[in-house]
Design an enzyme around this catalytic site. Structure first.
Site: not given
Ligand SMILES: *Cc1c(COP(=O)(O)O)cnc(C)c1O
Length: 408
Positions: A190, A218, A249
């Protein structure tokens, strides 16, 4: 007597002298208007800002399906889970969510943790207890939570150069053929935005009798036809023994999990202290995550819009001579190379242009590799990009920071 106060002061001053003292922006996210938020300054005054560094990659944190599910479950089941999973904390929405997650990654089972950090730390520690003599092969840029778990396990470990499969193979070949082995790596890294060679890593694992442990934090929600991650995109879901993801996320809520064969999940469930001894996620939260995952599975156009926004921002920075770093993913890193500069640019963007992007400094990235890291979402409009690129262009001149030829 020991001067405790001085020791804490010294610790903070050391961080300050290295230019990596962190100040958090005080933000109030505004539901329905993401990526806009209201910032509160130290003096209490307020400012509208556009958030450019959120890991709520698709804006699912404000999605009506998620909010609706959370609200309904809050009303139906109340606030907290009421205990650990062992003692009264197993709620129906957690059980349903685990089934949904397992199916997403085409695994037999999944196990929830209170965060992705805890999932990595607890699972990697526990695998070393379940498999005595386990040798862990860990990518040099793995996340702090993986490193913590690998260290806490206390077993033999080898760090291979980032995404360097030749180095990984040399280390695997040098280990005893009959020893248990685990390759721990990420799909999307990331901070640089590069993506690991999953198929190549799986081939090595098969050749040398190793298990694979993949962090898709991610990538989950963002890659693959149904959003199950890079392993789905690359058609190698079966080659990953244990996948680890976050619900905080792209899923837009909170929590972490692993998915794997039922036997592996059952063993981790039975042994991992970081799972056993902590109160489980609130029912409203697991219900919200479940609604989010179902939505993400059914909406590939969100992933297409996300990729388009990232590609557009990269192209626009490059056209303006801003040193955007090479990235194969949705991450848009811009090289600064100095912690004081990175913080100064970030401060000016915020105060003068209403652009919030956090500087990324050591130890998150190596010293000298300081950067700004942009994460455009489908909710970031062309007009927001116009403002951002104009502000960056002005600041790059104002702060006399290197332009494009210095791309890392
Ligand atoms: C953020 C992150 C985690 C931790 O996930 P949380 O749910 O935020 O605790 C794990 N791995 C990587 C690569 C991350 O970036």
């Amino acid at each position: 007597m020991y001067d405790y106060k001085a020791a804490f002061k010294t610790a903070v001053e050391q961080v300050k002298s290295e230019g990596r003292y962190r100040v958090f922006a005080d933000l109030r996210r505004v539901r329905g208007q993401f990526p806009k938020a209201i910032r509160r300054r130290a003096d209490g005054s307020e400012q509208e800002v556009v958030v450019w560094c959120s890991n709520d990659y698709l804006g699912m944190g404000q999605h009506p399906a998620v909010i609706g599910a959370m609200r309904a479950e809050l009303e139906a089941a109340g606030a907290g889970a009421g205990g650990t999973r062992n003692i009264s904390g197993t709620t129906r929405s957690a059980v349903d969510l685990e089934a949904e997650l397992a199916a997403w990654h085409r695994k037999e089972a999944a196990l929830l943790f209170t965060s992705g950090y805890v999932a990595n730390e607890a699972t990697l520690t526990t695998l070393q207890r379940i498999l005595p003599g386990l040798i862990v092969f860990s990518d040099s840029l793995n996340h702090a939570s993986m490193i913590a778990g690998i260290r806490n396990g206390g077993g033999e470990r080898h760090i291979y150069a980032h995404n360097d499969l030749e180095h990984l193979e040399a280390l695997l070949a040098a280990a005893p053929a009959d020893a248990p082995k685990l390759i721990a790596f990420e799909s999307v890294y990331s901070m640089d935005g590069d993506i690991a060679d999953l198929a190549g890593t799986i081939t090595l694992a098969e050749t040398y009798g190793a298990m694979t442990y993949l962090d898709e934090v991610h990538a989950v929600g963002l890659y693959g036809a149904t959003g199950a991650g890079v392993a789905e995109r690359d058609g190698v879901l079966d080659g990953i023994d244990i996948v680890e993801c976050t619900l905080g996320k792209a899923v837009g809520v909170m929590g972490g999990y692993i998915a794997a064969d039922a036997m592996i999940v059952d063993a981790v469930r039975s042994w991992a202290a970081g799972f056993i001894f902590t109160t489980s996620l609130p029912p409203a939260l697991t219900a919200g995550a479940l609604a989010s995952v179902r939505h993400l599975k059914a909406h590939p156009e969100l992933r297409e819009a996300h990729q388009e926004r990232a590609a557009t921002l990269k192209a626009r920075f490059a056209a303006a001579g801003i040193p955007v770093m090479r990235s194969e993913s949705h991450i848009v890193p811009v090289f600064v190379g100095d912690p004081v500069h990175a913080k100064m640019i970030s401060d000016l963007l915020l105060e003068e242009h209403g652009v919030y992007v956090q500087p990324i400094n050591y130890p998150t990235v190596p010293k000298g590799a300081e950067r700004l890291r942009f994460t455009p979402s489908p909710n970031h409009t062309d007009a927001m990009m116009d403002d951002l690129v104009a502000a960056m262009d002005r600041l790059w001149t104002h702060c006399n920071v290197a332009r494009l030829p210095a791309v890392a």
